[in-house]
Motif scaffolding. Structure first.
Motif, PDB file in Angstrom:
ATOM      1  N   CYS A 163       0.821  -1.215   0.000  1.00 44.54           N
ATOM      2  CA  CYS A 163       0.000   0.000   0.000  1.00 44.54           C
ATOM      3  C   CYS A 163       0.856   1.266   0.000  1.00 44.54           C
ATOM      4  O   CYS A 163       0.341   2.367  -0.232  1.00 44.54           O
ATOM      5  CB  CYS A 163      -0.944   0.005   1.196  1.00 44.54           C
ATOM      6  N   PRO A 187      -5.940  -6.871  -0.520  1.00 46.81           N
ATOM      7  CA  PRO A 187      -6.457  -5.636   0.091  1.00 46.81           C
ATOM      8  C   PRO A 187      -5.602  -4.395  -0.115  1.00 46.81           C
ATOM      9  O   PRO A 187      -6.164  -3.296  -0.272  1.00 46.81           O
ATOM     10  CB  PRO A 187      -6.566  -6.015   1.578  1.00 46.81           C
ATOM     11  N   TYR A 208      -6.581  -1.714  -2.786  1.00 47.34           N
ATOM     12  CA  TYR A 208      -7.680  -0.759  -2.613  1.00 47.34           C
ATOM     13  C   TYR A 208      -7.210   0.577  -2.041  1.00 47.34           C
ATOM     14  O   TYR A 208      -7.977   1.544  -2.008  1.00 47.34           O
ATOM     15  CB  TYR A 208      -8.760  -1.364  -1.714  1.00 47.34           C
ATOM     16  N   SER A 209      -5.941   0.629  -1.603  1.00 53.11           N
ATOM     17  CA  SER A 209      -5.379   1.886  -1.087  1.00 53.11           C
ATOM     18  C   SER A 209      -4.656   2.685  -2.162  1.00 53.11           C
ATOM     19  O   SER A 209      -4.234   3.814  -1.907  1.00 53.11           O
ATOM     20  CB  SER A 209      -4.394   1.586   0.056  1.00 53.11           C
ATOM     21  N   THR A 226      -4.931   4.812  -4.656  1.00 51.16           N
ATOM     22  CA  THR A 226      -5.964   5.685  -5.217  1.00 51.16           C
ATOM     23  C   THR A 226      -5.546   6.406  -6.494  1.00 51.16           C
ATOM     24  O   THR A 226      -6.369   7.085  -7.108  1.00 51.16           O
ATOM     25  CB  THR A 226      -6.398   6.726  -4.169  1.00 51.16           C
ATOM     26  N   ASP A 230     -13.575  -6.794  -3.662  1.00 54.21           N
ATOM     27  CA  ASP A 230     -14.292  -6.127  -2.584  1.00 54.21           C
ATOM     28  C   ASP A 230     -14.933  -4.850  -3.123  1.00 54.21           C
ATOM     29  O   ASP A 230     -14.434  -4.247  -4.079  1.00 54.21           O
ATOM     30  CB  ASP A 230     -13.327  -5.795  -1.440  1.00 54.21           C
ATOM     31  N   ALA A 233     -14.644  -2.180  -1.975  1.00 55.42           N
ATOM     32  CA  ALA A 233     -13.675  -1.093  -1.783  1.00 55.42           C
ATOM     33  C   ALA A 233     -13.044  -0.652  -3.094  1.00 55.42           C
ATOM     34  O   ALA A 233     -12.411   0.408  -3.151  1.00 55.42           O
ATOM     35  CB  ALA A 233     -12.582  -1.531  -0.803  1.00 55.42           C
ATOM     36  N   ILE A 234     -13.255  -1.432  -4.140  1.00 55.55           N
ATOM     37  CA  ILE A 234     -12.734  -1.019  -5.446  1.00 55.55           C
ATOM     38  C   ILE A 234     -13.380   0.292  -5.893  1.00 55.55           C
ATOM     39  O   ILE A 234     -12.835   1.018  -6.731  1.00 55.55           O
ATOM     40  CB  ILE A 234     -12.950  -2.136  -6.495  1.00 55.55           C
ATOM     41  N   ASN A 239     -13.396   2.816  -4.208  1.00 54.77           N
ATOM     42  CA  ASN A 239     -12.529   3.892  -3.713  1.00 54.77           C
ATOM     43  C   ASN A 239     -11.515   4.340  -4.757  1.00 54.77           C
ATOM     44  O   ASN A 239     -10.932   5.417  -4.637  1.00 54.77           O
ATOM     45  CB  ASN A 239     -11.770   3.432  -2.464  1.00 54.77           C
ATOM     46  N   LEU A 240     -11.304   3.505  -5.767  1.00 53.24           N
ATOM     47  CA  LEU A 240     -10.301   3.818  -6.788  1.00 53.24           C
ATOM     48  C   LEU A 240     -10.943   4.710  -7.849  1.00 53.24           C
ATOM     49  O   LEU A 240     -11.256   4.284  -8.962  1.00 53.24           O
ATOM     50  CB  LEU A 240      -9.749   2.527  -7.400  1.00 53.24           C
TER      51      LEU A 240
END
Length: 341
Positions: A249, A269, A272-273, A275, A292, A294-295, A297-298
């Motif tokens: 990350c 995971p 997902y950070s 960005t 997830d 959380a995708i 977030n991209l």
């Protein structure tokens, strides 16, 4: 007969070679980005039996770009192209494997060598003399069995781009690469690299790194890669990975990440950070089961490739043709339906 020793040698011992060239009297060739070849001129190379034909053709000009197909003994580069800046060499079957002739090309900044056999005669010392080099490509060459034999690359302190593509080679990581701290682009593929030393972290200027077709120990990416925080492009295709380290990350500047044809079961995971990701490729991960939400977030992600992920359940694999747009729609609609329920 002329008094020139070079021309006498040519008449008495003609050595045919293949050549394409551009001289200073012709239109400029635009500079290409790293890893792009000068131009695809291999099909335009023509047989040359007497290099005086080339000298007559260029007149008072000088050769700046040249592609040479060596079919026997190498041509006399000191006479033909002493001021060449871009040189590509194809070592044809049966040719003399020595490449010492490039020593006379004092102004060379981009050198590409294809299909050379560096195992039979050892890795050439001549590289240590080409200190003006900025880009070096050793592609499909047979390399020495020991990575320590590549030590002649150490003096290339101005090198920005290095590409070493193996040819059935099990050389491993050449640690001399860690000393080339001005590198911005590095391509090490099919070298059977299983581990990386901590000295690899000294390559702080790397922006693009290609490690495809190396199988790392324990199916894990060495954590030292996560120290290269300037990376923008990372290719880990066919590296037999099952996960990524949590410190991945830290690579917050990544824009392009290729994890095609690995053994991922979930999208790691740390991804997902990231960005700043623009393009994410994971096709051919046959065990991949889920992304997830959380995708979402991209927000900069424009391309998502996940074809041939046959085990994928969420989102459904048939959305691969819609890419990131289809995946975002799937998760948004799924969350909306849960709220309604």
């Amino acid at each position: 007969m002329t008094d020139s020793p070079h021309e006498v040698a040519t008449e008495e011992n003609p050595q045919e070679f293949l050549a394409w060239y551009r001289h200073s009297g012709e239109n400029e060739i635009p500079e290409l980005s790293p890893f792009q070849t000068m131009c695809d001129s291999s099909s335009n190379m023509k047989p040359v039996k007497d290099y005086r034909v080339i000298l007559q053709d260029i007149g008072s000009n000088y050769i700046t770009h040249m592609h040479v197909g060596v079919t026997g003994v190498a041509p006399n580069m000191e006479v033909i192209c002493p001021r060449v800046t871009h040189l590509r060499i194809y070592m044809c079957a049966g040719s003399d494997p020595k490449i010492d002739f490039v020593e006379h090309c004092k102004e060379i900044c981009k050198l590409e060598i294809y299909h050379a056999d560096f195992r039979t005669n050892g890795f050439p010392d001549v590289f240590s003399k080409l200190t003006s080099l900025k880009e070096l490509y050793l592609n499909r060459c047979t390399l020495p069995q020991s990575p320590e034999e590549l030590q002649s690359l150490a003096p290339l302190k101005y090198l920005k781009v290095l590409s070493i593509i193996g040819n059935r080679t099990n050389i491993g990581y050449p640690e001399v690469v860690s000393s080339l701290t001005n590198l911005t682009h590095l391509y090490l593929t099919i070298l059977n690299i299983t581990e990386l030393p901590w000295s690899f972290s000294s390559l702080k200027n790397l922006r693009e790194l290609y490690f495809s077709r190396n199988k790392f120990a324990n199916h894990q990416l060495p954590v030292v890669v996560c120290e290269l925080t300037e990376l923008v492009h990372l290719d880990l295709t066919m590296c037999d990975l099952i996960d990524l380290p949590q410190s991945f990350c830290r690579l917050t500047k990544l824009e392009h990440l290729d994890l095609s044809f690995n053994n991922l079961k979930i999208l790691p995971p740390p991804i997902y950070s990231l960005t700043n990701l623009i393009c994410l490729s994971v096709p051919g991960n046959f065990k991949l089961r889920t992304f997830d939400k959380a995708i979402l977030n991209l927000e900069k992600l424009e391309e998502l490739h996940f074809a041939d992920c046959h085990a994928l359940k969420e989102p459904p694999t048939d959305l691969c043709f819609e890419g990131i747009a289809g995946v975002k729609r799937y998760f948004i609609e799924r969350e909306a339906s849960r709220i309604v329920d």
